[in-house]
Enzyme design. Structure first.
Site, PDB file in Angstrom:
ATOM      1  N   TYR A 136       0.903  -1.330   0.021  1.00  0.00           N
ATOM      2  CA  TYR A 136       0.085   0.024   0.144  1.00  0.00           C
ATOM      3  C   TYR A 136       0.924   1.278   0.051  1.00  0.00           C
ATOM      4  CZ  TYR A 136      -4.014  -2.745   1.361  1.00  0.00           C
ATOM      5  OH  TYR A 136      -4.816  -3.909   1.132  1.00  0.00           O
ATOM      6  N   LYS A 181       3.769 -15.184   1.481  1.00  0.00           N
ATOM      7  CA  LYS A 181       3.862 -15.935   0.008  1.00  0.00           C
ATOM      8  C   LYS A 181       5.240 -16.437  -0.352  1.00  0.00           C
ATOM      9  CE  LYS A 181       0.539 -16.930  -2.640  1.00  0.00           C
ATOM     10  NZ  LYS A 181      -0.128 -18.260  -2.810  1.00  0.00           N
ATOM     11  N   ASP A 202      -2.608 -17.975   1.488  1.00  0.00           N
ATOM     12  CA  ASP A 202      -3.584 -18.676   0.862  1.00  0.00           C
ATOM     13  C   ASP A 202      -4.096 -19.997   1.648  1.00  0.00           C
ATOM     14  OD1 ASP A 202      -1.290 -19.631   0.038  1.00  0.00           O
ATOM     15  OD2 ASP A 202      -2.152 -20.121  -2.307  1.00  0.00           O
ATOM     16  N   ASP A 239      -4.851  -7.132   5.870  1.00  0.00           N
ATOM     17  CA  ASP A 239      -6.234  -6.483   5.380  1.00  0.00           C
ATOM     18  C   ASP A 239      -7.369  -7.636   5.081  1.00  0.00           C
ATOM     19  OD1 ASP A 239      -7.873  -4.573   4.871  1.00  0.00           O
ATOM     20  OD2 ASP A 239      -7.003  -3.871   3.120  1.00  0.00           O
ATOM     21  N   ASP A 250     -10.162  -9.302   8.322  1.00  0.00           N
ATOM     22  CA  ASP A 250     -11.580  -8.993   7.851  1.00  0.00           C
ATOM     23  C   ASP A 250     -12.385 -10.251   7.742  1.00  0.00           C
ATOM     24  OD1 ASP A 250     -11.515  -6.404   7.597  1.00  0.00           O
ATOM     25  OD2 ASP A 250     -12.540  -6.298   5.696  1.00  0.00           O
TER      26      ASP A 250
END
Ligand code: NAD
Length: 368
Positions: A142, A192, A225, A249, A253
């Protein structure tokens, strides 16, 4: 010794309504527990824009830097949607996070037994769930450069850059290990590393910090993942999860929603230790200003109350009192007290924001 200091920024919409219930609890600590907080209050978001022409006044920023902890309600509302980007209510919150350098975002996902039916997952998967996601908050994709939309040949290309330095990874890893030591002593780090160099470095640095400084903590690594899948399959396998800004993020959630209503979710954003050894800190509910129910006494104050409980634990070294507040919330829910957002299909009469706050106070009284 000086009293613990707290800056309250209630903000917009339901922010002041839910914060009013926290103020009752702060007063309760003064009268019933002999703990007096030095509380100052100011404006953030749309209300700050209305008064000062900016979503966060420099004086407010200076106050935030000077206190032991900041407690924020929520910012935003349709009235401010057309403002220039730099003046939007959310910019006030982003400025606080950036200038206080709050790099470690703690998002607990805790499922109270009384609300286990609210989850979209089976009751046995979520009942008693108590995990925390630690998300790196001030770096990663970001913020990385280069970024932008450019033209290459005869088409556009959108670019963002995932970038982490060793020190950025190390400090958020320490935050997760410290947290784990106060809990079940288990950290799972997610990245990852199979396809991203930043993920390889992330894994190496987390392992190094563990081996050198926190060998007593049980550390595992998982691809993010798979982590998403495991969170939905059997979330109770985790205690503390530490991950980068982007994966955090998404995963936080996902984990938060395991537990039901948005009105239940607290958060903490922590920075470097201050002179008193405690981290710079901002506590806030995960929800926004909920303009659809603002001013109607319908908002659930529990997320804000649980955010204050996190402040007791992480900023004021009052872990037992934090647990006392959490248990009071648990008791109230077990007794069937519900704001409108927690009403099941069987219906019933919801309590108002202030009645929920009063019920928590009554449960706190009963805990003494
Ligand atoms: P929201 O979280 O405000 O509301 C989403 C839904 O959840 C609404 O139906 C609302 O009524 C309900 N809800 C939220 N909190 C609740 C509570 N405590 N009790 C009962 N119900 C609750 O999200 P939104 O509608 O997408 O955004 C509204 C405004 O809030 C926007 O201006 C947005 O930018 C802002 N926002 C601020 C923050 C923040 O301050 N940290 C976070 C998210 C959104």
């Amino acid at each position: 010794m000086a009293n613990p200091s707290l800056l309250i920024l209630a903000g917009d919409g339901i922010g002041p309504e839910v914060m009013a219930e926290v103020k009752k609890i702060i007063a309760w600590f003064g009268t019933r527990r002999g703990v007096t907080f030095d509380v100052s209050e100011d404006l953030v978001g749309g209300c700050a824009f209305d008064k000062y022409g900016t979503p966060l006044h420099d004086d407010t920023m200076a106050m935030a830097q000077a206190v032991d902890a900041v407690l924020l309600g929520a910012v935003g509302g349709p009235k401010y949607d057309k403002l220039d980007f730099s003046l939007k209510p959310e910019r006030g919150l982003l400025r606080l996070r950036k200038e206080m350098d709050l790099y470690s975002n703690l998002r607990p996902a805790q499922c109270f037994d009384a609300l286990a039916d609210f989850s979209s997952l089976k009751k046995e998967v979520v009942a008693g769930l108590d995990i925390v996601i630690v998300r790196e908050l001030t770096s990663g994709v970001y913020f990385g450069e280069p970024r932008g939309i450019f033209t290459e040949g005869n088409e556009r290309v959108g670019i963002n850059t995932q970038r982490y330095t060793e020190s950025e990874i190390a400090r958020v890893a320490r935050s997760a290990f410290e947290l784990a030591r106060r809990r079940a002593n288990k950290v799972c780090s997610m990245e990852k590393a199979n396809v991203m160099e930043s993920g390889i470095l992330w894994r190496e640095v987390v392992q190094e910090i563990h081996d050198k400084e926190y060998p007593d903590v049980d550390l595992s690594h998982m691809y993010a993942d798979n982590g998403a899948m495991q969170l939905v399959r059997w979330p109770k396998q985790f205690d503390v999860i530490v991950t980068d800004n982007l994966f955090g993020d998404v995963l936080s959630d996902c984990a938060a929603m395991l537990t039901g209503s948005l009105g239940m979710l607290p958060s903490a954003s922590l920075g470097a230790p201050m002179a008193n050894g405690r981290p710079k800190a901002l506590y806030e509910p995960v929800h926004g200003s909920a303009p659809d129910i603002a001013g109607q006494g319908k908002a659930n104050p529990i997320a804000c109350i649980l955010s204050f409980a996190m402040a007791l634990r992480y900023s004021f070294n009052m872990g037992d009192d934090a647990t006392r507040v959490e248990k009071a919330v648990e008791k109230v829910l077990a007794d069937g007290v519900r704001t409108a957002d927690l009403m099941g299909p069987e219906g019933g009469k919801p309590v108002s924001t202030s009645q929920m706050g009063d019920a928590v106070i009554a449960a706190l009284d009963a805990s003494l």
